[in-house]
Motif scaffolding. Structure first.
Motif, PDB file in Angstrom:
ATOM      1  N   VAL A   1       1.844  22.824   3.247  1.00  9.24           N
ATOM      2  CA  VAL A   1       0.661  22.349   2.527  1.00  9.24           C
ATOM      3  C   VAL A   1       0.946  22.399   1.024  1.00  9.24           C
ATOM      4  O   VAL A   1       1.582  23.331   0.526  1.00  9.24           O
ATOM      5  CB  VAL A   1      -0.584  23.193   2.873  1.00  9.24           C
ATOM      6  N   TRP A   2       0.464  21.377   0.281  1.00  8.02           N
ATOM      7  CA  TRP A   2       0.599  21.411  -1.178  1.00  8.02           C
ATOM      8  C   TRP A   2      -0.265  22.534  -1.737  1.00  8.02           C
ATOM      9  O   TRP A   2      -1.340  22.801  -1.195  1.00  8.02           O
ATOM     10  CB  TRP A   2       0.110  20.071  -1.760  1.00  8.02           C
ATOM     11  N   PRO A   3       0.179  23.298  -2.729  1.00 10.52           N
ATOM     12  CA  PRO A   3       1.330  23.053  -3.614  1.00 10.52           C
ATOM     13  C   PRO A   3       2.640  23.675  -3.147  1.00 10.52           C
ATOM     14  O   PRO A   3       3.654  23.545  -3.834  1.00 10.52           O
ATOM     15  CB  PRO A   3       0.872  23.673  -4.927  1.00 10.52           C
ATOM     16  N   LEU A   4       2.635  24.373  -1.999  1.00  4.57           N
ATOM     17  CA  LEU A   4       3.872  25.003  -1.551  1.00  4.57           C
ATOM     18  C   LEU A   4       4.955  23.974  -1.250  1.00  4.57           C
ATOM     19  O   LEU A   4       6.142  24.257  -1.399  1.00  4.57           O
ATOM     20  CB  LEU A   4       3.597  25.880  -0.326  1.00  4.57           C
ATOM     21  N   THR A   5       4.542  22.782  -0.833  1.00  2.78           N
ATOM     22  CA  THR A   5       5.523  21.736  -0.556  1.00  2.78           C
ATOM     23  C   THR A   5       6.192  21.228  -1.835  1.00  2.78           C
ATOM     24  O   THR A   5       7.224  20.553  -1.765  1.00  2.78           O
ATOM     25  CB  THR A   5       4.856  20.562   0.176  1.00  2.78           C
ATOM     26  N   ALA A   6       5.615  21.512  -2.985  1.00  2.00           N
ATOM     27  CA  ALA A   6       6.190  21.059  -4.260  1.00  2.00           C
ATOM     28  C   ALA A   6       7.113  22.097  -4.881  1.00  2.00           C
ATOM     29  O   ALA A   6       7.712  21.844  -5.934  1.00  2.00           O
ATOM     30  CB  ALA A   6       5.066  20.722  -5.232  1.00  2.00           C
ATOM     31  N   GLU A   7       7.238  23.250  -4.252  1.00  3.31           N
ATOM     32  CA  GLU A   7       8.044  24.315  -4.850  1.00  3.31           C
ATOM     33  C   GLU A   7       9.521  23.946  -4.946  1.00  3.31           C
ATOM     34  O   GLU A   7      10.186  24.290  -5.932  1.00  3.31           O
ATOM     35  CB  GLU A   7       7.882  25.606  -4.052  1.00  3.31           C
ATOM     36  N   ASP A   8      10.048  23.266  -3.942  1.00  3.84           N
ATOM     37  CA  ASP A   8      11.461  22.888  -3.991  1.00  3.84           C
ATOM     38  C   ASP A   8      11.747  21.995  -5.195  1.00  3.84           C
ATOM     39  O   ASP A   8      12.801  22.119  -5.839  1.00  3.84           O
ATOM     40  CB  ASP A   8      11.856  22.171  -2.696  1.00  3.84           C
ATOM     41  N   ALA A   9      10.812  21.099  -5.495  1.00  3.98           N
ATOM     42  CA  ALA A   9      10.991  20.210  -6.651  1.00  3.98           C
ATOM     43  C   ALA A   9      11.015  21.014  -7.949  1.00  3.98           C
ATOM     44  O   ALA A   9      11.773  20.696  -8.872  1.00  3.98           O
ATOM     45  CB  ALA A   9       9.874  19.168  -6.689  1.00  3.98           C
ATOM     46  N   VAL A  10      10.204  22.059  -8.031  1.00  2.00           N
ATOM     47  CA  VAL A  10      10.197  22.913  -9.224  1.00  2.00           C
ATOM     48  C   VAL A  10      11.543  23.603  -9.397  1.00  2.00           C
ATOM     49  O   VAL A  10      12.120  23.637 -10.500  1.00  2.00           O
ATOM     50  CB  VAL A  10       9.064  23.954  -9.126  1.00  2.00           C
ATOM     51  N   ASN A  11      12.072  24.143  -8.306  1.00  2.00           N
ATOM     52  CA  ASN A  11      13.366  24.819  -8.385  1.00  2.00           C
ATOM     53  C   ASN A  11      14.495  23.842  -8.726  1.00  2.00           C
ATOM     54  O   ASN A  11      15.407  24.181  -9.486  1.00  2.00           O
ATOM     55  CB  ASN A  11      13.668  25.531  -7.069  1.00  2.00           C
ATOM     56  N   ARG A  12      14.433  22.640  -8.188  1.00  2.00           N
ATOM     57  CA  ARG A  12      15.457  21.644  -8.515  1.00  2.00           C
ATOM     58  C   ARG A  12      15.369  21.242  -9.988  1.00  2.00           C
ATOM     59  O   ARG A  12      16.384  20.984 -10.631  1.00  2.00           O
ATOM     60  CB  ARG A  12      15.318  20.424  -7.604  1.00  2.00           C
ATOM     61  N   ARG A  13      14.158  21.184 -10.513  1.00  2.00           N
ATOM     62  CA  ARG A  13      13.991  20.839 -11.928  1.00  2.00           C
ATOM     63  C   ARG A  13      14.603  21.929 -12.811  1.00  2.00           C
ATOM     64  O   ARG A  13      15.282  21.624 -13.811  1.00  2.00           O
ATOM     65  CB  ARG A  13      12.508  20.658 -12.249  1.00  2.00           C
ATOM     66  N   PHE A  14      14.371  23.172 -12.467  1.00  2.00           N
ATOM     67  CA  PHE A  14      14.999  24.258 -13.215  1.00  2.00           C
ATOM     68  C   PHE A  14      16.519  24.145 -13.139  1.00  2.00           C
ATOM     69  O   PHE A  14      17.220  24.349 -14.138  1.00  2.00           O
ATOM     70  CB  PHE A  14      14.547  25.616 -12.670  1.00  2.00           C
ATOM     71  N   GLU A  15      17.028  23.846 -11.961  1.00  2.00           N
ATOM     72  CA  GLU A  15      18.475  23.717 -11.787  1.00  2.00           C
ATOM     73  C   GLU A  15      19.031  22.598 -12.663  1.00  2.00           C
ATOM     74  O   GLU A  15      20.110  22.745 -13.257  1.00  2.00           O
ATOM     75  CB  GLU A  15      18.792  23.447 -10.320  1.00  2.00           C
ATOM     76  N   ALA A  16      18.305  21.511 -12.772  1.00  2.00           N
ATOM     77  CA  ALA A  16      18.766  20.366 -13.562  1.00  2.00           C
ATOM     78  C   ALA A  16      18.781  20.670 -15.055  1.00  2.00           C
ATOM     79  O   ALA A  16      19.519  20.016 -15.813  1.00  2.00           O
ATOM     80  CB  ALA A  16      17.877  19.152 -13.279  1.00  2.00           C
ATOM     81  N   GLU A  17      17.981  21.639 -15.493  1.00  2.00           N
ATOM     82  CA  GLU A  17      17.880  21.954 -16.920  1.00  2.00           C
ATOM     83  C   GLU A  17      18.876  23.018 -17.372  1.00  2.00           C
ATOM     84  O   GLU A  17      18.878  23.416 -18.531  1.00  2.00           O
ATOM     85  CB  GLU A  17      16.460  22.438 -17.245  1.00  2.00           C
ATOM     86  N   ARG A  18      19.716  23.485 -16.494  1.00  2.00           N
ATOM     87  CA  ARG A  18      20.637  24.555 -16.860  1.00  2.00           C
ATOM     88  C   ARG A  18      21.662  24.096 -17.896  1.00  2.00           C
ATOM     89  O   ARG A  18      22.191  22.991 -17.816  1.00  2.00           O
ATOM     90  CB  ARG A  18      21.371  25.066 -15.615  1.00  2.00           C
ATOM     91  N   ASP A  19      21.898  24.975 -18.864  1.00  2.00           N
ATOM     92  CA  ASP A  19      22.990  24.762 -19.821  1.00  2.00           C
ATOM     93  C   ASP A  19      23.474  26.125 -20.303  1.00  2.00           C
ATOM     94  O   ASP A  19      22.936  27.162 -19.902  1.00  2.00           O
ATOM     95  CB  ASP A  19      22.559  23.870 -20.990  1.00  2.00           C
ATOM     96  N   GLY A  20      24.475  26.127 -21.150  1.00  2.00           N
ATOM     97  CA  GLY A  20      25.078  27.387 -21.552  1.00  2.00           C
ATOM     98  C   GLY A  20      24.138  28.343 -22.247  1.00  2.00           C
ATOM     99  O   GLY A  20      24.105  29.543 -21.943  1.00  2.00           O
ATOM    100  N   THR A  21      23.333  27.835 -23.169  1.00  2.00           N
ATOM    101  CA  THR A  21      22.411  28.698 -23.915  1.00  2.00           C
ATOM    102  C   THR A  21      21.335  29.280 -23.012  1.00  2.00           C
ATOM    103  O   THR A  21      21.064  30.490 -23.038  1.00  2.00           O
ATOM    104  CB  THR A  21      21.754  27.912 -25.061  1.00  2.00           C
ATOM    105  N   LEU A  22      20.717  28.420 -22.217  1.00  2.00           N
ATOM    106  CA  LEU A  22      19.666  28.891 -21.314  1.00  2.00           C
ATOM    107  C   LEU A  22      20.230  29.846 -20.266  1.00  2.00           C
ATOM    108  O   LEU A  22      19.555  30.803 -19.866  1.00  2.00           O
ATOM    109  CB  LEU A  22      18.983  27.705 -20.640  1.00  2.00           C
TER     110      LEU A  22
END
Length: 244
Positions: free
Chosen positions: A42-63
């Motif tokens: 059920v939403w919003p739990l179904t949207a959690e994977d998208a949140v984690n993928r977004r964090f993964e996409a934003e990774r860089d050396g400083t962060l």
């Protein structure tokens, strides 16, 4: 503490500390079951994977470096060391037993509830690359986040209560509350927890702070010698009833 005081102290501890903690454990297990078995589709739990993928996409050396700092200061060894050090400093700086025991109690209680909850709830880590080694516990709740909330928000409560000026109180809260918020974001950024895991941790540690504040910091709650109902204050004598 005399032997006569022990039953009263034990009853006080059971009603103000043990019983609320047991209720909190039931709530945390209930939340875990909702997240993993009832509302997982059920939403919003179904949207959690998208949140984690977004964090993964934003990774860089400083962060990555910043996230490692926040993750490290909320590790078990760091939290235990900081809690012990702060408790000693508070005791030496004129605080009585309540403030150090409040902080130790809040950190210890959240850790107990966290451990018992992970034993009852089996939730896998997010389906992204994990930047840390996964401990042998469930993803729900986040132990790092829960420990950071108990330690740093608990310390903010103690220091703000001792401060006399409002700007100083605000400064303590602003500075110290930022730590668990940073830890929560870090644990999701590093792929170790879902958003609902860190939300559960805020509930766990926040409730532990309330329980310990009501049982330990509240100075109207009397513990130990000289504070039993009907006990005469030390040093006073009953007036003599003998004839003059």
């Amino acid at each position: 503490m005399s032997l006569a005081e022990i039953p009263t102290v034990l009853r006080q501890a059971a009603l103000r500390l043990v019983l609320p903690t047991a209720v909190l454990y039931g709530v945390m297990v209930g939340l875990g079951l909702l997240v993993t078995r009832v509302l997982n589709d059920v939403w919003p739990l179904t949207a959690e994977d998208a949140v984690n993928r977004r964090f993964e996409a934003e990774r860089d050396g400083t962060l990555n470096a910043v996230s490692l700092v926040f993750s490290t200061i909320a590790s078990t060894s760091a939290v235990v060391a900081v809690t012990a050090l702060v408790a000693i400093v508070l005791a030496l700086s004129g605080c009585r037993w309540r403030e150090p025991m409040f902080l130790i109690g809040a950190v210890s209680t959240q850790a107990l509830i966290f451990l018992l909850t992970t034993m009852a709830i089996d939730r896998t880590r997010p389906a992204v690359e994990h930047m840390d080694t996964s401990p042998p516990t469930s993803s729900f709740p986040s132990g790092h986040t829960s420990a950071a909330v108990a330690l740093y928000c608990g310390l903010a409560l103690v220091l703000a209560a001792r401060a006399r000026r409002t700007p100083v109180k605000v400064a303590w809260w602003s500075l110290l509350v930022a730590v668990p918020v940073g830890v929560a974001l870090t644990r999701m950024y590093r792929g170790m927890h879902h958003p609902s895991d860190v939300i559960g941790s805020f509930i766990n540690a926040g409730t532990c702070l309330v329980i310990m504040a009501r049982g330990v910091l509240d100075r109207t709650v009397r513990w130990g010698r000289g504070h039993l109902p009907g006990r005469r204050p030390a040093g006073r004598r009953q007036p003599s009833t003998s004839a003059a």
